[in-house]
Design a protein around this motif. Structure first.
Motif, mmCIF file in Angstrom:
data_model
loop_
_atom_site.group_PDB
_atom_site.id
_atom_site.type_symbol
_atom_site.label_atom_id
_atom_site.label_comp_id
_atom_site.label_asym_id
_atom_site.label_seq_id
_atom_site.Cartn_x
_atom_site.Cartn_y
_atom_site.Cartn_z
ATOM 1 N N ASP A 1 0.920 -1.221 0.033
ATOM 2 C CA ASP A 1 0.007 -0.208 0.015
ATOM 3 C C ASP A 1 0.832 1.225 0.118
ATOM 4 N N ALA A 2 1.847 1.221 0.821
ATOM 5 C CA ALA A 2 2.785 2.358 0.775
ATOM 6 C C ALA A 2 3.522 2.637 -0.624
ATOM 7 N N PHE A 3 3.854 1.448 -1.077
ATOM 8 C CA PHE A 3 4.521 1.745 -2.628
ATOM 9 C C PHE A 3 3.505 2.405 -3.489
ATOM 10 N N LEU A 4 2.189 1.866 -3.397
ATOM 11 C CA LEU A 4 1.309 2.224 -4.596
ATOM 12 C C LEU A 4 0.736 3.819 -4.119
ATOM 13 N N THR A 5 0.913 4.153 -2.857
ATOM 14 C CA THR A 5 0.565 5.645 -2.652
ATOM 15 C C THR A 5 1.723 6.687 -2.718
ATOM 16 N N ARG A 6 2.721 6.014 -2.670
ATOM 17 C CA ARG A 6 4.163 6.920 -2.703
ATOM 18 C C ARG A 6 4.186 7.789 -3.930
ATOM 19 N N PRO A 7 4.077 9.143 -3.801
ATOM 20 C CA PRO A 7 4.242 10.054 -5.031
ATOM 21 C C PRO A 7 5.428 10.034 -5.712
ATOM 22 N N GLY A 8 5.411 10.190 -7.013
ATOM 23 C CA GLY A 8 6.405 10.175 -7.903
ATOM 24 C C GLY A 8 6.993 9.061 -8.400
#
Length: 80
Positions: free
Chosen positions: A58-65
């Motif tokens: 989830d963190a990977f998917l929501t990481r900007p950029g």
């Protein structure tokens, strides 16, 4: 798949297999392995196979950029 990179361990609960992750995100295995190879997607290596922490995914998917576009929907539950 071994590229010498280390994968962080942070999940005390159930981990996802590469197949689980592909079904959840509706992407190919080559996409998942490519993200791991590039160091973008955190993983855990267990006995020579990859496992994925849903929280880290989830963190990977929501990481900007990241520039990654997937059909991932937060309302779809993580596979058991």
């Amino acid at each position: 798949m071994s590229n010498g990179s280390s994968c962080p361990v942070s999940c005390p609960g159930p981990l996802l297999t590469a197949g689980d992750l592909c079904r959840w995100l509706r992407v190919s295995r080559s996409s998942v392995y490519g993200w791991v190879r590039r160091g973008w997607l955190p993983c855990i290596r267990v006995g020579g196979v990859l496992r994925f922490d849903p929280v880290e995914v989830d963190a990977f998917l929501t990481r900007p950029g990241t520039g990654i576009s997937t059909p991932h929907r937060p309302d779809v539950p993580v596979p058991d």
